[in-house]
Design an enzyme around this catalytic site. Structure first.
Site, mmCIF file in Angstrom:
data_model
loop_
_atom_site.group_PDB
_atom_site.id
_atom_site.type_symbol
_atom_site.label_atom_id
_atom_site.label_comp_id
_atom_site.label_asym_id
_atom_site.label_seq_id
_atom_site.Cartn_x
_atom_site.Cartn_y
_atom_site.Cartn_z
ATOM 1 N NE ARG A 1 -6.707 -5.057 -1.495
ATOM 2 C CZ ARG A 1 -8.012 -5.309 -1.509
ATOM 3 N NH1 ARG A 1 -8.694 -5.208 -2.633
ATOM 4 N NH2 ARG A 1 -8.643 -5.635 -0.400
ATOM 5 C CE1 TYR B 1 -2.596 -12.773 11.736
ATOM 6 C CE2 TYR B 1 -0.668 -14.186 11.524
ATOM 7 C CZ TYR B 1 -1.221 -12.927 11.650
ATOM 8 O OH TYR B 1 -0.414 -11.820 11.689
ATOM 9 C CG ASP C 1 -1.631 -12.896 3.288
ATOM 10 O OD1 ASP C 1 -1.089 -11.790 3.442
ATOM 11 O OD2 ASP C 1 -2.026 -13.597 4.237
ATOM 12 N NE ARG D 1 -1.851 -1.986 3.183
ATOM 13 C CZ ARG D 1 -2.140 -2.434 4.392
ATOM 14 N NH1 ARG D 1 -3.325 -2.217 4.902
ATOM 15 N NH2 ARG D 1 -1.233 -3.073 5.102
HETATM 16 O O1 CP3 Z 1 5.341 -7.756 -0.955
HETATM 17 C C1 CP3 Z 1 5.371 -8.828 -0.344
HETATM 18 O O2 CP3 Z 1 6.074 -9.037 0.654
HETATM 19 C C2 CP3 Z 1 4.576 -9.998 -0.912
HETATM 20 C C3 CP3 Z 1 3.271 -10.202 -0.414
HETATM 21 C C4 CP3 Z 1 2.969 -10.513 1.056
HETATM 22 C C5 CP3 Z 1 1.741 -10.089 1.655
HETATM 23 N N1 CP3 Z 1 1.654 -10.644 2.893
HETATM 24 C C6 CP3 Z 1 0.735 -9.213 1.006
HETATM 25 C C7 CP3 Z 1 -0.279 -8.544 1.839
HETATM 26 C C8 CP3 Z 1 3.645 -11.281 2.006
HETATM 27 C C9 CP3 Z 1 5.010 -11.942 1.919
HETATM 28 C C10 CP3 Z 1 2.808 -11.374 3.153
HETATM 29 C C11 CP3 Z 1 3.162 -12.152 4.349
HETATM 30 C C12 CP3 Z 1 2.280 -12.117 5.518
HETATM 31 N N2 CP3 Z 1 0.923 -12.016 5.559
HETATM 32 C C13 CP3 Z 1 2.745 -12.301 6.846
HETATM 33 C C14 CP3 Z 1 4.172 -12.560 7.251
HETATM 34 C C15 CP3 Z 1 5.009 -11.352 7.233
HETATM 35 C C16 CP3 Z 1 4.719 -10.330 8.304
HETATM 36 O O3 CP3 Z 1 4.413 -9.192 7.925
HETATM 37 O O4 CP3 Z 1 4.802 -10.664 9.494
HETATM 38 C C17 CP3 Z 1 1.617 -12.234 7.683
HETATM 39 C C18 CP3 Z 1 1.639 -12.349 9.197
HETATM 40 C C19 CP3 Z 1 0.464 -12.075 6.865
HETATM 41 C C20 CP3 Z 1 -0.962 -12.023 7.277
HETATM 42 C C21 CP3 Z 1 -1.591 -10.748 6.893
HETATM 43 N N3 CP3 Z 1 -1.935 -10.403 5.597
HETATM 44 C C22 CP3 Z 1 -1.984 -9.700 7.742
HETATM 45 C C23 CP3 Z 1 -1.787 -9.678 9.240
HETATM 46 C C24 CP3 Z 1 -2.552 -8.720 6.931
HETATM 47 C C25 CP3 Z 1 -3.225 -7.462 7.401
HETATM 48 C C26 CP3 Z 1 -2.236 -6.454 7.857
HETATM 49 C C27 CP3 Z 1 -1.893 -5.542 6.736
HETATM 50 O O5 CP3 Z 1 -0.694 -5.329 6.501
HETATM 51 O O6 CP3 Z 1 -2.843 -5.045 6.126
HETATM 52 C C28 CP3 Z 1 -2.482 -9.148 5.578
HETATM 53 C C29 CP3 Z 1 -2.951 -8.433 4.384
HETATM 54 C C30 CP3 Z 1 -1.925 -8.173 3.320
HETATM 55 N N4 CP3 Z 1 -1.034 -9.097 2.836
HETATM 56 C C31 CP3 Z 1 -1.750 -6.954 2.595
HETATM 57 C C32 CP3 Z 1 -0.726 -7.187 1.661
HETATM 58 C C33 CP3 Z 1 -0.189 -6.224 0.638
HETATM 59 C C34 CP3 Z 1 -2.587 -5.703 2.773
HETATM 60 C C35 CP3 Z 1 -3.998 -5.894 2.297
HETATM 61 C C36 CP3 Z 1 -4.423 -5.010 1.162
HETATM 62 O O7 CP3 Z 1 -3.612 -4.499 0.362
HETATM 63 O O8 CP3 Z 1 -5.649 -4.825 1.020
#
Ligand code: CP3
Length: 345
Positions: A38, A151, A75, A29
């Site tokens: 998105r 989770y 994700d 983002r």
């Molecule tokens: O760019 C990258 O790194 C590749 C994509 C990626 C995402 N999530 C996209 C994402 C990767 C490698 C992840 C890993 C991930 N997802 C982890 C491990 C890494 C860390 O940050 O600890 C975890 C715990 C998750 C679970 C998760 N997904 C959460 C807790 C959330 C919400 C929090 C947030 O940042 O919004 C997500 C959503 C998510 N995953 C987004 C993105 C770009 C945001 C959602 C959106 O764009 O609408």
């Protein structure tokens, strides 16, 4: 001439004048082009399962910053989804899953992931592979069993993973079955990503840091060891990065016994100590504070220099200590890229 991609050379133990660079959550983002893309998908999972959109999101940060690696846009929670748990992402509120409150609830899950549901992810890998610049490495990933389980049990993110920790104390056998299932699912998922075209896989154990030593052994160390050893045996050419956030002094044992090619350092890890303790045994990745990148200015310059100094002469992949924050100014990322590219000169 050596044409090996810089990030892959470092994973094979070479040191480079300036370290290769990528950022955890680099597709996301903080990028206006990501927000625009998105907005076209109804839900975040739809986005992850749309190969054209996910491939575009993977490539956006490469085009803008020329990072040394692309990380697959997906994700960690696609695994619970493919195991049959209800997963959704509420805007601004993070993930929501149907919580696993009692051992009986585990019967809702499939034994193995429905890999046909994950087919769009492998198609994304295929599309990205042919679109990447020749020097850019391609990283796939999964969440580690403990982090994904936390989770699945809580049904959402929590600050201390108390629901999963309590479940594991109260129902160790049931919890072990869940961890085993996730371990096998992670192995199958990573092998398929490698077969589709990623060269490196990173395992995110984002919540490794909350566990006492015995629980760390059972729920972090043991599943990670199984995953890394199976990947290394079955796909010896693929490189593995283990990121156990909050591992602290456990890092020494991880490096000694896990067999990964690189270990991610979180924001709080001291890179001077880590380099001393692990000298010659594995590459290290990290570990700029995402808040220093957000703040920019002198703080950013000083923190970057300290990390570069600490890991000079050690195989090092420059990265953050955790994911980039959505409020991070693009100009600060540009400054970081500049600092790293000029660092060996
Ligand atoms: O760019 C990258 O790194 C590749 C994509 C990626 C995402 N999530 C996209 C994402 C990767 C490698 C992840 C890993 C991930 N997802 C982890 C491990 C890494 C860390 O940050 O600890 C975890 C715990 C998750 C679970 C998760 N997904 C959460 C807790 C959330 C919400 C929090 C947030 O940042 O919004 C997500 C959503 C998510 N995953 C987004 C993105 C770009 C945001 C959602 C959106 O764009 O609408």
């Amino acid at each position: 001439m050596n044409n090996e991609k810089p990030l892959l050379s470092v994973l094979r133990g070479k040191t480079t004048a300036n370290p290769p660079l990528w950022l955890m959550r680099q597709a996301g983002r903080y990028l206006p082009e990501y927000r625009e893309l998105r907005a076209k998908s109804a839900s975040f999972l739809d986005f992850c399962y749309s190969p054209a959109a996910a491939a575009e999101a993977t490539l956006q940060p490469i085009r803008r910053f020329g990072f040394d690696a692309a990380i697959l846009f997906s994700d960690i929670l696609v695994i619970p989804d493919a195991l049959g748990q209800k997963v959704s992402f509420e805007s601004g509120a993070g993930p929501r899953l149907e919580p696993i409150e009692a051992p009986e609830n585990l019967s809702r899950l499939r034994d193995v992931p429905d890999y046909s549901r994950l087919a769009p992810v492998f198609e994304t890998v295929d599309r990205v592979k042919s679109a990447l610049p020749t020097q850019t490495a391609f990283i796939g990933f999964c969440g580690a069993p403990w982090t994904v389980a936390s989770y699945m049990i809580a049904g959402q993110g929590t600050s201390d993973q108390a629901p999963a920790r309590l479940f594991a104390y109260r129902h160790p056998e049931a919890f072990d079955i869940l961890i085993e299932k996730l371990t096998e699912a992670s192995i199958g998922y990573l092998l398929r990503q490698i077969d589709a075209g990623v060269e490196v896989v990173q395992i995110f154990d984002s919540w490794a840091g909350v566990l006492p030593p015995r629980e760390f052994e059972n729920w972090v160390f043991s599943p990670l060891r199984k995953i890394v050893s199976r990947i290394k045996t079955e796909r010896p050419n693929a490189a593995v990065i283990a990121f156990a956030r909050g591992a602290g002094t456990h890092l020494c044992r991880l490096v000694a016994e896990l067999g990964a090619d690189a270990y991610g350092l979180d924001t709080a890890a001291d890179p001077v100590w880590a380099a001393q303790e692990t000298a010659g045994r594995a590459a290290l990745q990290g570990n700029l504070d995402p808040l220093a990148l957000l703040a920019g200015g002198a703080a950013l310059d000083q923190e970057v220099e300290a990390i570069l100094d600490a890991l000079k002469g050690h195989p090092h992949i420059f990265n953050l200590g955790h994911g980039i924050l959505p409020q991070t100014p693009i100009a600060h990322v540009e400054r970081l890229v500049d600092l790293i590219r000029k660092s060996g000169a």
